[in-house]
Design an enzyme around this catalytic site. Structure first.
Site, PDB file in Angstrom:
ATOM      1  N   ASP A  18      32.701  57.117  38.813  1.00 31.34           N
ATOM      2  CA  ASP A  18      33.805  57.483  39.707  1.00 31.34           C
ATOM      3  C   ASP A  18      34.732  58.411  38.922  1.00 31.34           C
ATOM      4  O   ASP A  18      35.759  57.993  38.395  1.00 31.34           O
ATOM      5  CB  ASP A  18      34.543  56.214  40.145  1.00 31.34           C
ATOM      6  CG  ASP A  18      35.535  56.470  41.269  1.00 31.34           C
ATOM      7  OD1 ASP A  18      35.450  57.540  41.901  1.00 31.34           O
ATOM      8  OD2 ASP A  18      36.385  55.596  41.511  1.00 31.34           O
ATOM      9  N   GLU A  97      34.329  64.994  48.997  1.00 32.43           N
ATOM     10  CA  GLU A  97      35.191  64.523  50.079  1.00 32.43           C
ATOM     11  C   GLU A  97      35.712  65.649  50.963  1.00 32.43           C
ATOM     12  O   GLU A  97      36.145  66.692  50.483  1.00 32.43           O
ATOM     13  CB  GLU A  97      36.367  63.740  49.489  1.00 32.43           C
ATOM     14  CG  GLU A  97      37.139  62.963  50.512  1.00 32.43           C
ATOM     15  CD  GLU A  97      37.673  61.646  49.969  1.00 32.43           C
ATOM     16  OE1 GLU A  97      38.498  61.032  50.647  1.00 32.43           O
ATOM     17  OE2 GLU A  97      37.251  61.228  48.863  1.00 32.43           O
ATOM     18  N   LYS A 133      31.747  62.823  51.881  1.00 33.89           N
ATOM     19  CA  LYS A 133      32.624  61.655  51.824  1.00 33.89           C
ATOM     20  C   LYS A 133      33.726  61.788  52.880  1.00 33.89           C
ATOM     21  O   LYS A 133      34.438  62.788  52.918  1.00 33.89           O
ATOM     22  CB  LYS A 133      33.228  61.559  50.421  1.00 33.89           C
ATOM     23  CG  LYS A 133      33.690  60.188  50.001  1.00 33.89           C
ATOM     24  CD  LYS A 133      34.055  60.229  48.522  1.00 33.89           C
ATOM     25  CE  LYS A 133      34.592  58.909  48.044  1.00 33.89           C
ATOM     26  NZ  LYS A 133      35.081  59.026  46.650  1.00 33.89           N
ATOM     27  N   THR A 157      34.371  56.262  53.017  1.00 35.78           N
ATOM     28  CA  THR A 157      35.272  55.726  52.004  1.00 35.78           C
ATOM     29  C   THR A 157      36.515  55.117  52.639  1.00 35.78           C
ATOM     30  O   THR A 157      36.652  55.091  53.858  1.00 35.78           O
ATOM     31  CB  THR A 157      35.635  56.837  50.996  1.00 35.78           C
ATOM     32  OG1 THR A 157      36.380  56.280  49.917  1.00 35.78           O
ATOM     33  CG2 THR A 157      36.451  57.946  51.658  1.00 35.78           C
ATOM     34  N   PHE A 179      36.453  49.134  49.227  1.00 38.44           N
ATOM     35  CA  PHE A 179      37.334  49.128  48.057  1.00 38.44           C
ATOM     36  C   PHE A 179      37.630  47.695  47.611  1.00 38.44           C
ATOM     37  O   PHE A 179      37.838  46.817  48.438  1.00 38.44           O
ATOM     38  CB  PHE A 179      38.634  49.862  48.389  1.00 38.44           C
ATOM     39  CG  PHE A 179      38.523  51.360  48.290  1.00 38.44           C
ATOM     40  CD1 PHE A 179      37.347  52.018  48.589  1.00 38.44           C
ATOM     41  CD2 PHE A 179      39.615  52.113  47.887  1.00 38.44           C
ATOM     42  CE1 PHE A 179      37.250  53.397  48.501  1.00 38.44           C
ATOM     43  CE2 PHE A 179      39.535  53.502  47.800  1.00 38.44           C
ATOM     44  CZ  PHE A 179      38.356  54.139  48.106  1.00 38.44           C
TER      45      PHE A 179
END
Length: 326
Positions: A18, A97, A133, A157, A179
């Site tokens: 990440d 993203e 994303k 996400t 998350f």
């Protein structure tokens, strides 16, 4: 011979970096990598990435963009350029993203996803190595559904609840990123506690519930735990399909010699009958889940802010008026 916790974990779970830190990715050599606007902004602030930034700006200028559109195009090009550099260091996929300000606009999200893929194609990167994303709003999930139908793989996400996970399964998305750390942070603040024992960590329990639901219903969408605060949280999800972990935690896991065992085990599907969740049901369940409702919006706001910070950085770097567009 004693193996590190990280090497043991890699035997149970696909480990994803990440990070947009190319040095860290080169060090840990994960299969996949994920990026987000905050990570891109942080990477853009590093002197060693100056050439990438200048190349992105010059390309946007050569394409005929000017003013605010020039900066926005530069950010998209820079985001893809970081993805290209990351892909040189790994064998798998990179998640890139879509602008978080588009999270409630299905058509605009689809269009931006295709713009990003067109940039990757310019640089000779095959579509199958990219995960688009997108935030797990209803509109974002519908965009992902349309993209997946065209063979464009997506990573959903900012996912904090089972209702979001169910909608993503209905959309047949490739991968979701529930998350962990942000859920823990929210509950610590809401319940005024400093810590939870790992077996009661609400972030860990949330991912376990989603994983168990997917596997028991034969859902093919992969689960990738994200947003970790400690090595203990990571190890508590050993056995998850994938885990995306920041370099500082990867380093701690590499230094640890503790024994790692699977905590999540995929069971054979007991039923394939899954009722689709409607827009109204999704909206109702999201609004009733204060944690998921607040964290989804604050996550989107945070990514928008990070992109705005990158915009200011680029304007300053190239002598453009640093005033953000209204």
């Amino acid at each position: 011979m004693t193996h590190s916790a990280l090497s043991q974990l890699k035997n149970l779970t696909t480990i994803v970096a990440d990070s947009s830190d190319l040095t860290a990715i080169e060090k840990f050599r994960p299969l996949d990598a994920t990026t987000n606007p905050s990570l891109i902004t942080a990477a853009a602030s590093q002197p060693e990435n100056k050439t990438l930034i200048e190349d992105a700006y010059n390309q946007a200028k050569q394409e005929g963009f000017s003013s605010d559109a020039l900066i926005e195009r530069t950010i998209d090009i820079l985001t893809v350029k970081f993805g290209v550099e990351i892909l040189k260091l790994i064998d798998g996929r990179v998640s890139t993203e879509v602008d978080a300000s588009l999270s409630y606009d299905t058509a605009a999200t689809i269009a931006k996803a295709k713009e990003l893929l067109a940039l990757y194609k310019q640089y000779g990167v095959a579509q199958e190595r990219i995960l688009i994303k997108i935030a797990s709003t209803w509109d974002g999930i519908q965009a992902a559904k349309a993209l997946e139908a065209e063979g464009i793989h997506c990573n959903l996400t900012l996912l904090f609840g089972l209702h979001q996970a169910k909608a993503c399964a209905d959309a047949k998305v490739t991968l979701i990123s529930p998350f962990v750390g942000r859920i823990l942070d929210w509950y610590k603040k809401a319940e005024n506690v400093t810590a939870y024992p790992i077996e009661k960590d609400p972030g860990v329990l949330s991912v376990k519930a989603i994983f168990d639901y997917y596997k028991s219903h034969g859902i093919k969408t992969e689960v990738m735990g994200a947003s970790f605060r400690s090595p203990e949280q990571v190890l508590a999800l050993a056995g998850c399909d994938l885990l995306t972990v920041a370099p500082n935690l990867l380093d701690q896991l590499e230094q640890s010699q503790q024994t790692v065992t699977a905590q999540l085990v995929a069971t054979n599907a007991t039923t394939h009958s899954v009722e689709e969740i409607s827009h109204a049901e999704f909206k109702q369940q999201l609004e009733q889940d204060l944690m998921a409702f607040q964290l989804l919006q604050s996550g989107i706001d945070g990514f928008i802010k990070a992109r705005e910070q990158l915009s200011v950085l680029l304007r300053q770097s190239f002598g453009i008026d640093a005033q953000l567009k209204p």
